[in-house]
Enzyme design. Structure first.
Site, PDB file in Angstrom:
ATOM      1  CB  CYS A   1      -4.604   2.190   9.050  1.00  0.00           C
ATOM      2  SG  CYS A   1      -6.757   1.843   7.152  1.00  0.00           S
TER       3      CYS A   1
ATOM      4  CG  ASN B   1      -0.335   0.049   2.125  1.00  0.00           C
ATOM      5  OD1 ASN B   1       0.472  -0.920   3.272  1.00  0.00           O
ATOM      6  ND2 ASN B   1       0.052   0.557   3.384  1.00  0.00           N
TER       7      ASN B   1
ATOM      8  CB  THR C   1     -27.770  -6.758  12.706  1.00  0.00           C
ATOM      9  OG1 THR C   1     -28.691  -7.805  13.068  1.00  0.00           O
ATOM     10  CG2 THR C   1     -28.461  -6.812  11.254  1.00  0.00           C
TER      11      THR C   1
ATOM     12  CB  SER D   1     -11.166  -2.462   1.614  1.00  0.00           C
ATOM     13  OG  SER D   1     -11.520  -1.511   1.976  1.00  0.00           O
TER      14      SER D   1
END
Length: 390
Positions: A333, A152, A244, A202
């Site tokens: 990140c 990345n 969920t 992603s």
């Protein structure tokens, strides 16, 4: 001032089509897919349709997708879920990875290392996996190989198909996990072509919404119960990820993936041409000769890292931002940790000082040559105005 966005490896703008899907499903198919009524069944159909659509972009492999809240969660599920699936996987176990992985891989590995699992990072000098080191470390105690397809920060494209072939010869019981977050719909691959048992995807890297990721898991790994849930609860996602499901997000992810697959070749060509154009412009401008591009042996089309002449990354980032241009100094990140030099750049071969003076430009098919020209002009101005490290 119009914003020029060259930070597409950090995140992308959600496409109009994906956003339309998100809003439509949020409004009209808002039921819980586990509910036993009409709206619940409709949501379940939407979820299954999205799963099938994304699998088609991977070549319709034999396996399933486990939907998660992010690529980072998918990486954690793959790594920790594999090691905790059976007691024998942790007892005297060894994991092979690469130097310079994303924090969502390196941090789970660090935690497992603290539990006694042996972690080995294969060198990646020049953006190439050290094959000799890899072969040396392929010992019978290896239970997992986890490696990114595209780095990345450097854009290096690793030959994971070769890794898979070596694993079949030397590590028939080990599992290959590929973090394809930066490679998905940027470089061609399928689970079969990589020989991968698990693949991380992603949504927000491909113009889908944030808060949605997925882990492809081969049917063979499911059959052998070689992966265990890390979030416990109601047993959704085949018992491997409770909670969920984010049906609108998943549906929008599928829309973005379908469009990205349809336009894959054209988009890749645009990004590759922009990368080449930036390299050409940097070589032509006398005032920019001090900028040294990071040039891996094999690269993805959308990432180019630039080492500046003694100007700190953060200094140039703020300057470019004031000029309306967005780039980064590496992984968004990892920037939350503060003060950490890029392990990927150091593994590539840059010094600590060089890693501290590097910026990452990451392209989208939406970018233009005119925007590259604006970046080059802003870099030239920045080099004349900004303070140098002494």
């Amino acid at each position: 001032m119009n914003t020029i966005y060259f930070d597409n490896s950090a995140t992308t703008r959600i496409s109009d089509e994906a956003l339309e899907t998100y809003l439509e499903v949020s409004k009209n198919t808002f039921g819980n897919p586990s509910s036993l009524h009409a709206l619940g069944f409709a949501a379940e159909r939407e979820l299954n349709a999205a799963r099938s659509a994304i699998l088609r972009t991977l070549g319709s492999p034999v396996g399933t997708l486990i939907f998660t809240a992010s690529g980072s969660e998918a990486n954690n599920l793959a790594i920790s879920g594999r090691l905790h699936a059976k007691e024998r996987y942790r007892r005297g176990a060894k994991i092979l990875s690469t130097a310079g992985e994303h924090a969502s891989v390196s941090e789970p590995l660090r935690a497992l290392g603290a539990e006694g699992v042996k972690i080995v990072e294969i060198p990646t000098a020049g953006g190439v996996l050290d094959r000799e080191a890899l072969l040396r470390e392929m010992t019978p105690d290896v239970v997992l190989v986890t490696m990114m397809l595209v780095n990345n920060e450097t854009g290096a494209l690793y030959d994971l198909a070769d890794v898979s072939r070596l694993m079949k010869e030397k590590l028939p019981e080990a599992v290959l996990h590929v973090d394809a977050t930066q490679g998905y719909l940027k470089v061609p691959f399928t689970p079969k072509s990589l020989g991968a048992d698990m693949i991380t995807l992603s949504s927000h890297k491909i113009e889908g919404p944030k808060g949605v990721g997925a882990l492809y898991v081969s049917s063979d790994l499911i059959k052998k119960r070689g992966l265990s849930a890390q979030i416990l609860g109601g047993g959704q996602e085949g018992g491997l990820r409770s909670g969920t499901e984010n049906v609108p997000g998943v549906a929008a992810f599928a829309t973005a993936a379908t469009m990205g697959a349809k336009n894959f070749a054209a988009h890749a060509e645009v990004m590759e041409s922009l990368r080449a154009y930036l390299l050409m412009r940097l070589s032509e401008e006398p005032g920019l000769s001090g900028i040294r591009p990071v040039l891996p042996a094999r690269h993805a089309p959308h990432i180019l890292n630039l080492t500046l002449p003694k100007i700190k990354s953060e200094t140039m980032l703020h300057y470019l931002s004031s000029e309306g241009i967005c780039v980064s100094s590496g992984s968004a990140c990892s920037s939350n940790g503060g003060g950490h030099l890029s392990s990927a750049l150091i593994a590539f071969g840059r010094t600590a000082a060089e890693a501290d003076t590097s910026i990452r430009v990451s392209f989208s098919y939406r970018n233009t040559k005119e925007e590259v020209d604006a970046l080059v002009a802003a870099l030239a101005r920045g080099l004349t105005k900004l303070s140098r490290i002494r």
